[in-house]
Write a protein that holds these residues in place. Structure first.
Motif, PDB file in Angstrom:
ATOM      1  N   VAL C  22       0.404   0.667  -2.348  1.00 28.04           N
ATOM      2  CA  VAL C  22      -0.564   0.451  -1.283  1.00 28.04           C
ATOM      3  C   VAL C  22      -0.112   1.108   0.015  1.00 28.04           C
ATOM      4  CG1 VAL C  22      -1.605  -1.330   0.176  1.00 28.04           C
ATOM      5  CG2 VAL C  22      -1.456  -1.663  -2.296  1.00 28.04           C
ATOM      6  N   VAL C  23       1.161   0.932   0.333  1.00 26.10           N
ATOM      7  CA  VAL C  23       1.676   1.499   1.576  1.00 26.10           C
ATOM      8  C   VAL C  23       1.575   3.017   1.549  1.00 26.10           C
ATOM      9  CG1 VAL C  23       3.807   1.921   2.874  1.00 26.10           C
ATOM     10  CG2 VAL C  23       3.151  -0.401   2.254  1.00 26.10           C
ATOM     11  N   ALA C  24       1.884   3.611   0.406  1.00 26.60           N
ATOM     12  CA  ALA C  24       1.806   5.068   0.309  1.00 26.60           C
ATOM     13  C   ALA C  24       0.383   5.534   0.585  1.00 26.60           C
ATOM     14  CB  ALA C  24       2.268   5.530  -1.078  1.00 26.60           C
ATOM     15  N   ALA C  25      -0.566   4.874  -0.080  1.00 27.43           N
ATOM     16  CA  ALA C  25      -1.965   5.245   0.105  1.00 27.43           C
ATOM     17  C   ALA C  25      -2.383   5.031   1.555  1.00 27.43           C
ATOM     18  CB  ALA C  25      -2.843   4.427  -0.837  1.00 27.43           C
ATOM     19  N   ALA C  26      -2.002   3.887   2.079  1.00 31.07           N
ATOM     20  CA  ALA C  26      -2.435   3.551   3.435  1.00 31.07           C
ATOM     21  C   ALA C  26      -1.835   4.499   4.465  1.00 31.07           C
ATOM     22  CB  ALA C  26      -2.047   2.110   3.759  1.00 31.07           C
ATOM     23  N   THR C  27      -0.566   4.847   4.271  1.00 33.23           N
ATOM     24  CA  THR C  27       0.067   5.762   5.225  1.00 33.23           C
ATOM     25  C   THR C  27      -0.733   7.049   5.317  1.00 33.23           C
ATOM     26  OG1 THR C  27       2.209   4.862   4.614  1.00 33.23           O
ATOM     27  CG2 THR C  27       2.209   6.924   5.840  1.00 33.23           C
ATOM     28  N   GLU C  28      -1.094   7.558   4.159  1.00 38.70           N
ATOM     29  CA  GLU C  28      -1.835   8.811   4.143  1.00 38.70           C
ATOM     30  C   GLU C  28      -3.168   8.657   4.866  1.00 38.70           C
ATOM     31  OE1 GLU C  28      -1.951  10.706   0.355  1.00 38.70           O
ATOM     32  OE2 GLU C  28      -3.679  11.948   0.924  1.00 38.70           O
ATOM     33  N   LEU C  29      -3.882   7.605   4.504  1.00 37.39           N
ATOM     34  CA  LEU C  29      -5.223   7.434   5.064  1.00 37.39           C
ATOM     35  C   LEU C  29      -5.199   7.073   6.547  1.00 37.39           C
ATOM     36  CD1 LEU C  29      -6.799   5.644   2.001  1.00 37.39           C
ATOM     37  CD2 LEU C  29      -7.379   7.913   2.865  1.00 37.39           C
ATOM     38  N   ALA C  44      -7.476   0.982  -1.538  1.00 34.80           N
ATOM     39  CA  ALA C  44      -7.389   0.508  -2.920  1.00 34.80           C
ATOM     40  C   ALA C  44      -7.626   1.660  -3.894  1.00 34.80           C
ATOM     41  CB  ALA C  44      -8.403  -0.602  -3.153  1.00 34.80           C
ATOM     42  N   GLN C  45      -8.647   2.414  -3.615  1.00 40.54           N
ATOM     43  CA  GLN C  45      -8.997   3.510  -4.518  1.00 40.54           C
ATOM     44  C   GLN C  45      -7.854   4.517  -4.636  1.00 40.54           C
ATOM     45  OE1 GLN C  45     -12.561   5.797  -3.414  1.00 40.54           O
ATOM     46  NE2 GLN C  45     -13.144   5.545  -5.560  1.00 40.54           N
ATOM     47  N   LEU C  46      -7.331   4.938  -3.467  1.00 39.13           N
ATOM     48  CA  LEU C  46      -6.254   5.926  -3.481  1.00 39.13           C
ATOM     49  C   LEU C  46      -5.006   5.339  -4.154  1.00 39.13           C
ATOM     50  CD1 LEU C  46      -5.501   8.763  -2.652  1.00 39.13           C
ATOM     51  CD2 LEU C  46      -4.673   7.869  -0.475  1.00 39.13           C
ATOM     52  N   ALA C  47      -4.818   4.029  -4.000  1.00 35.59           N
ATOM     53  CA  ALA C  47      -3.643   3.393  -4.605  1.00 35.59           C
ATOM     54  C   ALA C  47      -3.878   3.106  -6.090  1.00 35.59           C
ATOM     55  CB  ALA C  47      -3.315   2.105  -3.863  1.00 35.59           C
ATOM     56  N   GLY C  48      -5.114   3.265  -6.521  1.00 31.10           N
ATOM     57  CA  GLY C  48      -5.416   3.050  -7.932  1.00 31.10           C
ATOM     58  C   GLY C  48      -5.485   1.591  -8.331  1.00 31.10           C
ATOM     59  N   VAL C  49      -5.844   0.732  -7.366  1.00 28.79           N
ATOM     60  CA  VAL C  49      -6.026  -0.676  -7.701  1.00 28.79           C
ATOM     61  C   VAL C  49      -7.380  -1.136  -7.183  1.00 28.79           C
ATOM     62  CG1 VAL C  49      -3.563  -1.147  -7.579  1.00 28.79           C
ATOM     63  CG2 VAL C  49      -4.975  -1.465  -5.550  1.00 28.79           C
ATOM     64  N   SER C  50      -7.744  -2.348  -7.500  1.00 32.90           N
ATOM     65  CA  SER C  50      -9.010  -2.862  -6.998  1.00 32.90           C
ATOM     66  C   SER C  50      -8.825  -3.402  -5.582  1.00 32.90           C
ATOM     67  CB  SER C  50      -9.524  -3.976  -7.892  1.00 32.90           C
ATOM     68  OG  SER C  50      -8.728  -5.115  -7.717  1.00 32.90           O
ATOM     69  N   ALA C  51      -9.931  -3.427  -4.848  1.00 32.71           N
ATOM     70  CA  ALA C  51      -9.848  -3.890  -3.466  1.00 32.71           C
ATOM     71  C   ALA C  51      -9.317  -5.317  -3.403  1.00 32.71           C
ATOM     72  CB  ALA C  51     -11.222  -3.811  -2.807  1.00 32.71           C
ATOM     73  N   GLY C  52      -9.771  -6.121  -4.318  1.00 33.91           N
ATOM     74  CA  GLY C  52      -9.363  -7.521  -4.299  1.00 33.91           C
ATOM     75  C   GLY C  52      -7.866  -7.690  -4.496  1.00 33.91           C
ATOM     76  N   LEU C  53      -7.303  -6.829  -5.329  1.00 34.69           N
ATOM     77  CA  LEU C  53      -5.890  -6.984  -5.663  1.00 34.69           C
ATOM     78  C   LEU C  53      -4.988  -6.916  -4.438  1.00 34.69           C
ATOM     79  CD1 LEU C  53      -4.004  -7.394  -7.998  1.00 34.69           C
ATOM     80  CD2 LEU C  53      -3.588  -4.944  -8.031  1.00 34.69           C
ATOM     81  N   ILE C  54      -5.355  -6.064  -3.517  1.00 34.06           N
ATOM     82  CA  ILE C  54      -4.541  -5.897  -2.315  1.00 34.06           C
ATOM     83  C   ILE C  54      -4.271  -7.253  -1.661  1.00 34.06           C
ATOM     84  CG2 ILE C  54      -4.569  -4.955   0.035  1.00 34.06           C
ATOM     85  CD1 ILE C  54      -5.762  -2.450  -1.023  1.00 34.06           C
ATOM     86  N   TYR C  55      -5.271  -8.116  -1.739  1.00 37.68           N
ATOM     87  CA  TYR C  55      -5.126  -9.411  -1.082  1.00 37.68           C
ATOM     88  C   TYR C  55      -4.228 -10.394  -1.841  1.00 37.68           C
ATOM     89  CZ  TYR C  55      -8.369  -7.853   2.411  1.00 37.68           C
ATOM     90  OH  TYR C  55      -8.945  -7.156   3.436  1.00 37.68           O
ATOM     91  N   SER C  56      -3.727  -9.949  -2.965  1.00 38.25           N
ATOM     92  CA  SER C  56      -2.724 -10.760  -3.643  1.00 38.25           C
ATOM     93  C   SER C  56      -1.330 -10.447  -3.105  1.00 38.25           C
ATOM     94  CB  SER C  56      -2.731 -10.480  -5.152  1.00 38.25           C
ATOM     95  OG  SER C  56      -3.980 -10.801  -5.687  1.00 38.25           O
ATOM     96  N   TYR C  57      -1.236  -9.310  -2.437  1.00 38.01           N
ATOM     97  CA  TYR C  57       0.083  -8.860  -2.013  1.00 38.01           C
ATOM     98  C   TYR C  57       0.226  -8.799  -0.506  1.00 38.01           C
ATOM     99  CZ  TYR C  57       0.533  -7.763  -6.885  1.00 38.01           C
ATOM    100  OH  TYR C  57       0.589  -7.871  -8.249  1.00 38.01           O
ATOM    101  N   VAL C  58      -0.838  -9.183   0.154  1.00 40.57           N
ATOM    102  CA  VAL C  58      -0.929  -8.989   1.586  1.00 40.57           C
ATOM    103  C   VAL C  58      -2.033  -9.910   2.080  1.00 40.57           C
ATOM    104  CG1 VAL C  58      -2.481  -7.317   2.657  1.00 40.57           C
ATOM    105  CG2 VAL C  58      -0.078  -6.738   2.321  1.00 40.57           C
ATOM    106  N   LYS C  59      -1.897 -10.431   3.287  1.00 43.25           N
ATOM    107  CA  LYS C  59      -2.879 -11.410   3.711  1.00 43.25           C
ATOM    108  C   LYS C  59      -4.070 -10.785   4.435  1.00 43.25           C
ATOM    109  CE  LYS C  59      -1.781 -14.684   6.375  1.00 43.25           C
ATOM    110  NZ  LYS C  59      -0.534 -15.062   7.062  1.00 43.25           N
ATOM    111  N   SER C  60      -3.871  -9.597   4.933  1.00 47.84           N
ATOM    112  CA  SER C  60      -4.962  -8.968   5.679  1.00 47.84           C
ATOM    113  C   SER C  60      -4.739  -7.460   5.785  1.00 47.84           C
ATOM    114  CB  SER C  60      -5.060  -9.546   7.079  1.00 47.84           C
ATOM    115  OG  SER C  60      -3.964  -9.089   7.839  1.00 47.84           O
ATOM    116  N   LYS C  61      -5.771  -6.794   6.222  1.00 41.67           N
ATOM    117  CA  LYS C  61      -5.670  -5.358   6.414  1.00 41.67           C
ATOM    118  C   LYS C  61      -4.565  -5.041   7.429  1.00 41.67           C
ATOM    119  CE  LYS C  61      -8.498  -1.444   7.880  1.00 41.67           C
ATOM    120  NZ  LYS C  61      -9.560  -1.071   8.838  1.00 41.67           N
TER     121      LYS C  61
END
Lengths: 216, 216, 216, 216
Positions: C22-29, C44-61
């Motif tokens: 996620v961090v890799a994708a986010a850094t780029e974007l 999420a898309q660039l990281a290859g996961v679903s949008a919802g999944l991000i919220y399992s590993y992080v509390k917010s954008k």
DNA sequence: GATGAATGAGTGTTCATTCAT
DNA sequence: CATGAATGAACACTCATTCAT
């Protein structure tokens, strides 16, 4: 019918002149972009007045639409009787009315379209007023048909329905002008339509009468 | 035609279901208050979904209008052929087509009105797509007329113009239903109109053919 | 510092892996379009996961941004000590630190820019945490300077201010890389900057020491 | 430069006044919360006007940002030449320019930060316009340096790189003011930085010249 | 009577976040 | 753990209407 549009200006002649400016501009813009997409500022600009001024002659944007539609319907109510002025023969009067109707519509097809498209944008009361005016126009036709029936030239058909078929003939040109213009003229369209209806309406006596007319 | 409406959801069946919900709600509201006065939130509420959800199935409010009009035009393209399925006689096919067209229009007069009123609210491309669909419907009629002419039952008239007169007959009911319903029924309106046109179109051979049919 | 980012997933190794994606994708974007214009779905898309999944590993954008900035700052804190590992001479250590700092910045100038641009998008607490990390990095430099002063090689200057000048030297490359790249290289930029500072900081003893080093 | 911001109001003086109100409010809010977190309504409220009014003087929220950044860059372009007005000696002119630059930055450090943080939030064209203005400011510095070189007072260094070091000196105060203010003053920061650069740039002739100046 | 600057309610649309599956 | 459909609050922007000049 309480559908007089209020104006804060007293000078009747000025009111008339200003409203004409505004209505002319609005008719063009409403026709082009529709009532809702047209802004009051655009109308004002095209009419050559300030946006604020419009509200001295009209209470709302809807009033402008009402005035526009009113002017369309009025042109019908003006032109049809004019075409009948010197005609006395019932069948001829009917034909003249149909031709006149088609001609007014043909002169400003956009205006007729506007009536179809935007009448619903008016408040209930003004909508009713417009429909009332339409009914009055139709009565010009019904009267012609009734006269021709009374004279024994037309069969005893449902008069109002017949009148509406004529209305749809005339409006039809406006509704589909974009296509019709590609393969026929208004005159041809009108005459063929007229034929169609005469065919269905004339009594034998009516036929004889018509032939007589032509033989003269 | 590049006029496919975009959806961010993939599940085709779900897309179809949701769109139907939305289109049903929108048809009602657009018919009642017009496209512009209807808010997306109102549509969402009536459809029983959240406002945001609509944008998963449609890219803009305009797209909803397109979907609505498309569904109207599709109902024409679906019902007319169905009515012709088991009819082989050219004149009967013509009659069946006219009756079917009037019937579909009669089933949802508001929807037809909507097409007249709001097509201009679409973008150029979608407007063109709608007109294209209308032309296709018309071709269902022209083909019937052409067949009847080829069989010698109809006179050699301007086919497209004739088709448009039929279209206006059918649409006419929708356009003036508010008045017609007060003094006639759709069936009567249709049959009388049909008579009118047959009168003008049938050849002597066609007349004989018709009489024969009835005598059978 | 309460700035641990919460994750609902327990498996530490998985958390680490996912966050890296996620961090890799986010850094780029974030670097490309900024924090606010970047949507969670894009990440999420660039990281290859679903949008919802991000919220399992992080509390917010915002947490994602924090992780991104943290990883940038961590790369500083990791690279500079590594460069000092086998260097004992105070002046050499200082030079190595400066070069290392410039090099890490040069490796991902966008990341450094990001820290400048988006730190204010964090909540107060996380902002403080980032500043804290920056201060720690700076201490790596201050310590070098202090050691060189203690050894009599550097003049007794304001240590923290000097450290910040170095920081600005390194960050300066990132801030103006779009222009610098057109007429110089990072190495040249670094060495010239280093010269500038040594000039101002070295004592006569320091100069002698340097010359001695080179003569060896 | 096609980057004139559109206004629907003609009265130039009024436009100027209103924009100043809006820009002042926006500068404060953008500085505090960033461009994206600041709503147009907040700006309007702080500026003491209605939200809608802003759109009479500006086409979009982005335009407001452009106006803000423009006003920052303009203050540089205004203050530096003013500081040079009565100074003729090349070295003195250079020093005056540096001091002026640092002073303008110091007067509104938030504004300078804003330029770093939010320039990317502009559209491509306006971004380019801002960079263009920055280059113009830099040229004020390059010209000073070139003159001093031509006079034999400065060594023949890379002029643009040197100018950028000055820029980073000035901007550096804004970038790290939160920390610097805790242990130094802008004046001290400026003078020490100036010393640093003079040290590196002056030729022996330049040194002699400086001493002479002081002895006078 | 005429202007046009000012208002502010209203709307389409986006997107972080949740939660049933 | 993982998905992605669904939610709904938030926000930029428009424009009919008013009113001080």
């Amino acid at each position: 019918m309480s559908s007089e549009v209020f104006s804060s200006v007293d000078d009747t002649e000025l009111v008339e002149r200003r409203r004409q400016q505004v209505v002319a501009a609005a008719t063009e813009l409403y026709g082009q972009n529709g009532f809702h997409k047209t802004t009051v500022k655009e109308i004002a600009q095209l009419a050559g007045v300030s946006a604020g001024l419009i509200y001295s002659y009209v209470k709302s944007k809807e009033d402008v639409l009402f005035l526009v539609l009113q002017s369309v319907l009025e042109s019908y109510a003006r032109e049809i009787p004019k075409a009948l002025e010197d005609v006395t023969d019932p069948v001829q009067r009917f034909c003249a009315a149909v031709r006149a109707y088609c001609k007014v519509v043909g002169a400003r097809p956009d205006a007729t379209l506007l009536a179809y498209r935007e009448t619903k944008s008016l408040g209930a009361e003004q909508q009713a007023a417009i429909k009332q005016m339409e009914l009055k126009t139709n009565q010009l036709l019904t009267r012609c048909i009734e006269d021709a029936i009374a004279a024994g030239y037309f069969r005893k058909i449902n008069v109002e329905l017949a009148a509406y078929r004529i209305v749809l003939l005339a409006h039809g040109w406006a509704l589909k002008a974009w296509r019709f213009r590609q393969f026929t003229s208004l005159a041809e369209y009108t005459e063929e339509g007229l034929d169609l209806f005469l065919n269905a309406m004339l009594t034998p006596k009516g036929w004889a009468h018509c032939r007589g007319e032509k033989e003269q």
